[in-house]
Design a protein around this motif. Structure first.
Motif, PDB file in Angstrom:
ATOM      1  N   CYS A 177       1.405   3.848  -3.188  1.00 59.78           N
ATOM      2  CA  CYS A 177       1.064   5.261  -2.955  1.00 59.78           C
ATOM      3  C   CYS A 177       2.267   6.150  -3.267  1.00 59.78           C
ATOM      4  CB  CYS A 177       0.612   5.444  -1.509  1.00 59.78           C
ATOM      5  SG  CYS A 177      -0.005   7.091  -1.156  1.00 59.78           S
ATOM      6  N   PHE A 178       3.446   5.745  -2.791  1.00 54.76           N
ATOM      7  CA  PHE A 178       4.644   6.541  -3.046  1.00 54.76           C
ATOM      8  C   PHE A 178       4.997   6.554  -4.528  1.00 54.76           C
ATOM      9  CE2 PHE A 178       9.262   6.783  -3.652  1.00 54.76           C
ATOM     10  CZ  PHE A 178       9.467   8.083  -3.212  1.00 54.76           C
ATOM     11  N   GLY A 198       3.237   6.584  -7.066  1.00 56.58           N
ATOM     12  CA  GLY A 198       2.392   7.495  -7.834  1.00 56.58           C
ATOM     13  C   GLY A 198       2.496   8.939  -7.387  1.00 56.58           C
ATOM     14  N   SER A 199       3.452   9.238  -6.542  1.00 54.84           N
ATOM     15  CA  SER A 199       3.561  10.591  -5.996  1.00 54.84           C
ATOM     16  C   SER A 199       4.505  11.463  -6.826  1.00 54.84           C
ATOM     17  CB  SER A 199       4.077  10.529  -4.557  1.00 54.84           C
ATOM     18  OG  SER A 199       5.447  10.152  -4.546  1.00 54.84           O
ATOM     19  N   PRO A 200       4.340  12.775  -6.714  1.00 58.61           N
ATOM     20  CA  PRO A 200       5.273  13.690  -7.392  1.00 58.61           C
ATOM     21  C   PRO A 200       6.709  13.516  -6.893  1.00 58.61           C
ATOM     22  CG  PRO A 200       3.336  14.883  -6.608  1.00 58.61           C
ATOM     23  CD  PRO A 200       3.256  13.490  -6.061  1.00 58.61           C
ATOM     24  N   GLU A 201       6.858  13.190  -5.609  1.00 54.96           N
ATOM     25  CA  GLU A 201       8.193  13.002  -5.044  1.00 54.96           C
ATOM     26  C   GLU A 201       8.924  11.842  -5.719  1.00 54.96           C
ATOM     27  OE1 GLU A 201       5.405  13.193  -3.175  1.00 54.96           O
ATOM     28  OE2 GLU A 201       5.665  15.072  -2.075  1.00 54.96           O
ATOM     29  N   ALA A 202       8.208  10.766  -5.995  1.00 57.99           N
ATOM     30  CA  ALA A 202       8.823   9.614  -6.656  1.00 57.99           C
ATOM     31  C   ALA A 202       9.235   9.985  -8.076  1.00 57.99           C
ATOM     32  CB  ALA A 202       7.860   8.432  -6.672  1.00 57.99           C
ATOM     33  N   ASP A 209       0.831  -1.209   0.000  1.00 60.53           N
ATOM     34  CA  ASP A 209       0.000   0.000   0.000  1.00 60.53           C
ATOM     35  C   ASP A 209       0.866   1.259   0.000  1.00 60.53           C
ATOM     36  OD1 ASP A 209      -2.300  -1.517   0.008  1.00 60.53           O
ATOM     37  OD2 ASP A 209      -2.703  -1.251   2.154  1.00 60.53           O
ATOM     38  N   ARG A 210       1.849   1.282   0.868  1.00 57.13           N
ATOM     39  CA  ARG A 210       2.726   2.465   0.950  1.00 57.13           C
ATOM     40  C   ARG A 210       3.558   2.634  -0.302  1.00 57.13           C
ATOM     41  NH1 ARG A 210       4.333   1.123   7.047  1.00 57.13           N
ATOM     42  NH2 ARG A 210       2.518   2.028   8.072  1.00 57.13           N
ATOM     43  N   SER A 211       4.070   1.534  -0.829  1.00 58.62           N
ATOM     44  CA  SER A 211       4.910   1.600  -2.032  1.00 58.62           C
ATOM     45  C   SER A 211       4.106   2.082  -3.228  1.00 58.62           C
ATOM     46  CB  SER A 211       5.513   0.231  -2.345  1.00 58.62           C
ATOM     47  OG  SER A 211       6.353  -0.179  -1.302  1.00 58.62           O
TER      48      SER A 211
END
Length: 127
Positions: free
Chosen positions: A15-16, A18-22, A11-13
């Motif tokens: 979510c991360f 798909g983030s702008p930070e990634a 779940d965390r991976s």
């Protein structure tokens, strides 16, 4: 409900990922890799670093994405089943149609297309 380690990690991976930070982090890594090209004389090893890294990340992400997709799909099916159950005129026999074969789903789709072309009955009209 208590989630196991893999569920929390997935779940965390997802979510991360798909983030702008990634995206920014991956872009920075590619820029750094490209900038080091002249230093390594654009060698085969230099090229293999990015190829191997992206291959490994892609391979692992396929499983994390599939895990997230399976969870989302199951949640949507449960929500749809609840809507079917709650509506008095709904056909409860279609609750578990996701277990049908592709051919059976195609036949059911054709049937519902025919229903959609039938004229509306007076009692079905909300106005």
């Amino acid at each position: 409900m208590k989630k196991n380690f893999f569920d929390r990690f997935a779940d965390r991976s997802a979510c991360f990922a798909g983030s702008p930070e990634a995206f920014i982090g991956a872009s920075v890594l590619v820029i750094i890799w490209a900038a080091t090209g002249p230093f390594f004389k654009f060698s085969e090893v230099w090229q293999m670093v990015i190829n191997t890294g992206t291959t490994i990340v892609t391979f692992l992400m396929v499983f994390l994405i599939q895990k997230a997709q399976n969870k989302d799909s199951k949640a949507i099916q449960i929500k749809l089943n609840e809507l079917i159950k709650a509506h008095e005129k709904a056909n409860n026999r279609i609750v578990d149609i996701e277990d049908l074969t592709e051919d059976e789903l195609d036949e059911l789709h054709k049937l519902y297309e025919k229903f959609g072309k039938l004229p509306k009955r007076k009692e079905d009209d909300p106005a």
